[in-house]
Design an enzyme around this catalytic site. Structure first.
Site, PDB file in Angstrom:
ATOM      1  N   GLU A 172       0.846  -1.201   0.000  1.00  0.00           N
ATOM      2  CA  GLU A 172       0.000   0.000   0.000  1.00  0.00           C
ATOM      3  C   GLU A 172       0.877   1.245   0.000  1.00  0.00           C
ATOM      4  O   GLU A 172       1.925   1.273   0.636  1.00  0.00           O
ATOM      5  CB  GLU A 172      -0.893  -0.019   1.244  1.00  0.00           C
ATOM      6  CG  GLU A 172      -1.817   1.157   1.403  1.00  0.00           C
ATOM      7  CD  GLU A 172      -2.742   0.990   2.607  1.00  0.00           C
ATOM      8  OE1 GLU A 172      -3.290   2.010   3.067  1.00  0.00           O
ATOM      9  OE2 GLU A 172      -2.914  -0.153   3.099  1.00  0.00           O
TER      10      GLU A 172
ATOM     11  N   GLU B 114      -2.851  10.659   2.841  1.00  0.00           N
ATOM     12  CA  GLU B 114      -3.994  10.730   3.745  1.00  0.00           C
ATOM     13  C   GLU B 114      -4.084  12.100   4.407  1.00  0.00           C
ATOM     14  O   GLU B 114      -3.067  12.664   4.807  1.00  0.00           O
ATOM     15  CB  GLU B 114      -3.883   9.661   4.834  1.00  0.00           C
ATOM     16  CG  GLU B 114      -3.940   8.236   4.296  1.00  0.00           C
ATOM     17  CD  GLU B 114      -3.717   7.203   5.383  1.00  0.00           C
ATOM     18  OE1 GLU B 114      -4.562   6.305   5.514  1.00  0.00           O
ATOM     19  OE2 GLU B 114      -2.693   7.307   6.098  1.00  0.00           O
TER      20      GLU B 114
END
Length: 242
Positions: free
Chosen positions: A133, A137
């Protein structure tokens, strides 16, 4: 050529061709370069998460209705509440997986304590692969900062919080990461902000965007206060294969 040498040559050649075919097939299975201005929803290209929850720290249920296109030519992810203390959230992901290259998004995150707006790549055990991943964010408690992170075969703890010098929730800005075999470089409005070079992910993943509220992670996100509806806005997404 002696018989034994000829047999060995054929075996080696066959093995090389088999490995080449596997590599070529794996490469062909990953998506190519694209640009989506979100003038409409392409259901052959994207998928909306619907009817389930990730559980753990995710305190909401993904709903397809929480992913919508607006008249302004943007995709909007919503965090809503259908009933007291029940929450629905939005997640959009690509149909195909993508490998090394430049990933870009022009977006505005939602602003409120206890929530996350994101742009990232992901693959994991439910896909039959290691958990790899790469994240961009925004923690809604302070949208003057952005958090970069990545996981390689489930190993994370690579968080890097960067002070933006502006409030990302107030206007569109461009965020990007350039994923290569030996590095990941994150950018804000074309300016390099962070570089990682250790244990870089290797597995192609889906391009994903989501908005969700957390539970049990107040030290990270702050406590969600139930405010809704909240929206994260996405103007466009671009991937350049390298």
């Amino acid at each position: 050529m002696p018989y034994l040498k000829r047999v060995l040559l054929l075996l080696v050649t066959g093995l090389f061709m088999s490995l080449f075919a596997v590599t070529a097939t794996a490469s062909a299975q990953t998506g190519g370069s694209f640009f989506d201005p979100f003038n409409g929803y392409n259901s052959g290209f994207w998928q909306k998460a619907d009817g389930y929850s990730n559980g753990n720290m995710f305190n909401c249920t993904w709903r397809a209705n929480n992913v919508s296109m607006t008249s302004l030519g943007e995709m909007r992810l919503a965090l809503t509440s259908p009933a007291y203390n029940k929450f629905d959230c939005g997640e959009n992901r690509s149909v195909q997986t993508y490998g090394y290259g430049l990933y870009e998004v022009r977006m505005k995150p939602a602003k409120n304590t206890g929530i996350v707006s994101s742009f990232f790549t992901y693959t994991g055990p439910t896909d039959g692969t290691p958990w790899d991943e790469i994240d961009i964010e925004f923690l809604g408690k302070d949208t003057t900062k952005v958090q970069f992170n990545y996981y390689t075969n489930g190993a994370g703890n690579h968080e890097k919080i960067v002070d933006l010098g502006f409030d990302a929730a107030n206007a569109y800005h461009t965020y990007a990461f350039d994923w290569q075999p030996n590095s990941i470089k994150w950018y804000v409005d074309g300016q390099l902000k962070h570089t990682a070079t250790n244990q870089i992910p290797t597995t192609p993943g889906k391009i994903m965007m989501n908005l969700w509220n957390g539970t049990g992670v107040d030290e990270w996100l702050g406590s969600y206060n139930g405010v809704n509806p909240l929206y994260a806005h996405y103007d466009w997404v671009r991937y350049t294969k390298k």
